[in-house]
Motif scaffolding. Structure first.
Motif, mmCIF file in Angstrom:
data_model
loop_
_atom_site.group_PDB
_atom_site.id
_atom_site.type_symbol
_atom_site.label_atom_id
_atom_site.label_comp_id
_atom_site.label_asym_id
_atom_site.label_seq_id
_atom_site.Cartn_x
_atom_site.Cartn_y
_atom_site.Cartn_z
ATOM 1 N N PHE A 1 0.791 -1.260 0.256
ATOM 2 C CA PHE A 1 -0.041 -0.011 -0.121
ATOM 3 C C PHE A 1 0.580 1.190 0.022
ATOM 4 N N ASN A 2 0.588 2.103 -0.942
ATOM 5 C CA ASN A 2 1.359 3.381 -1.041
ATOM 6 C C ASN A 2 0.527 4.467 -1.037
ATOM 7 N N LEU A 3 0.828 5.541 -0.232
ATOM 8 C CA LEU A 3 -0.226 6.795 -0.141
ATOM 9 C C LEU A 3 0.842 8.110 -0.169
ATOM 10 N N LEU B 1 -3.646 20.690 -3.893
ATOM 11 C CA LEU B 1 -3.423 19.552 -2.863
ATOM 12 C C LEU B 1 -3.612 18.467 -4.043
ATOM 13 N N SER B 2 -2.724 17.338 -3.776
ATOM 14 C CA SER B 2 -2.551 15.886 -4.611
ATOM 15 C C SER B 2 -2.492 14.869 -3.874
ATOM 16 N N ILE B 3 -3.501 13.880 -4.065
ATOM 17 C CA ILE B 3 -3.261 12.540 -3.475
ATOM 18 C C ILE B 3 -3.218 11.490 -4.460
ATOM 19 N N GLY C 1 5.958 9.343 -0.344
ATOM 20 C CA GLY C 1 5.100 9.027 0.719
ATOM 21 C C GLY C 1 5.133 7.798 1.666
ATOM 22 N N LEU C 2 4.121 7.420 1.969
ATOM 23 C CA LEU C 2 3.988 6.269 2.898
ATOM 24 C C LEU C 2 3.703 4.955 2.059
ATOM 25 N N GLY C 3 4.807 4.028 2.340
ATOM 26 C CA GLY C 3 4.579 2.547 1.975
ATOM 27 C C GLY C 3 4.979 1.573 2.912
ATOM 28 N N VAL C 4 3.676 0.629 2.926
ATOM 29 C CA VAL C 4 3.574 -0.251 3.733
ATOM 30 C C VAL C 4 3.515 -1.709 3.215
#
Length: 317
Positions: A60-62, A81-83, A312-315
């Protein structure tokens, strides 16, 4: 299974016998020690491998980006803002001569600015399932199933503020069933080739199907064609922190312009910055002669390109 138990029993018996002899000999023979350690490692490895027919996991990447300004002389949007998000799962089965590889990937991204509002910049659903029977250590007879679509509506935004609908959920969607050979020359590389492939194009939107968008007959929502298909996937570690994941799909329609091959290629470079932080660069290329949405009159095919650089976040799941 009985052969394995007998094999483990014989090895265990030999090890116990060796230990007894070893304990009753005063001289400490290093050779006997090495043989004992090696035999124990082999037994452990066989027990572990025999119980791991399935290998599963995911990622999962955010990624987030935000900017703002006030009274900025150089101009620009006051707020942006970008997601960008990615969720992927895999499930691999391997036992004897049989293998079954399954992956499913979800990508979705949004960009919001004060001048343009909210628009999506990524939207993909991709399911790939491949079943194989080994003909040799590197070659399988295989069957492949692939589904590809998107989550939400996509638009062509015009300079006058209006917009035209380009896509929607299941509009288009591509469903492909293929039979052929799967070749794995080196670790991480898989090459699937099929002369017998059936592909369905689905346009489950009344507005788009009425126009005959994506090659369907105007007013119809499904089109089926027969053709040849090839798919190449490659996953490798470029170094200790950077991995590459690439896939190239090629399809030739036997019934109409077989020389105009449809191309879909995805490339993703991922760098692990820390335990939870990652950076990624993705590049996607698509060419489909039936997608005539480009050019001055929006009635011509064209090579579609998209790139995204994010951190960003990577799990791992």
């Amino acid at each position: 299974m009985k052969k394995n138990y007998c094999f483990w029993f014989c090895k265990t018996f030999l090890i116990v016998f060796t230990v007894v002899i070893y304990n009753n000999v005063s001289a400490q023979d290093q050779t006997v020690k090495d043989m004992l350690a090696k035999a124990m490692k082999e037994i452990k490895k066989e027990k572990i491998d025999s119980g791991k027919a399935w290998k599963t996991g995911g990622l999962f990447n955010l990624n987030l980006g935000q900017g703002s300004q006030s009274n900025w002389a150089a101009g620009g949007d006051d707020f942006s803002l970008s997601i960008a998000s990615y969720l992927g799962f895999y499930s691999f089965y391997k036992k004897d001569k049989y293998s079954w590889d399954n992956t499913i990937d979800f990508n979705y991204g949004l960009v919001n600015t004060t001048s343009l509002g909210t628009r999506k910049n990524d939207d993909r659903i991709d399911l790939l399932s491949k079943f194989g029977y080994a003909l040799s250590p590197k070659l399988d007879a295989a069957a492949l199933f692939n589904f590809h679509s998107q989550f939400s509506k996509g638009y062509n935004y015009k300079s006058d503020g209006t917009k035209d609908l380009l896509s929607d959920f299941l509009a288009p969607a591509y469903l492909l069933v293929s039979f052929g050979l799967n070749y794995k020359p080196v670790k991480g590389l898989s090459i699937f080739v099929s002369p017998v492939t059936s592909r369905w194009t689905i346009v489950n939107n009344d507005t788009l199907s009425a126009k005959g968008t994506y090659g369907v007959t105007p007013g119809k929502k499904v089109k089926n064609v027969l053709g040849a298909f090839a798919s190449m996937t490659y996953l490798t570690d470029l170094n200790k922190t950077i991995t590459y994941n690439g896939r190239l799909d090629l399809f030739s329609n036997y019934e109409h312009n077989p020389q105009k091959v449809d191309v879909m290629m995805n490339n993703i470079f991922t760098a692990k910055l820390s335990r939870l932080l990652t950076a990624s660069l993705s590049l996607s290329l698509i060419y489909d002669d039936d997608v005539k949405l480009f050019g001055p009159n929006h009635d011509s095919p064209a090579l579609q390109l998209k790139s995204l650089l994010a951190a960003g976040l990577g799990v791992k799941l």
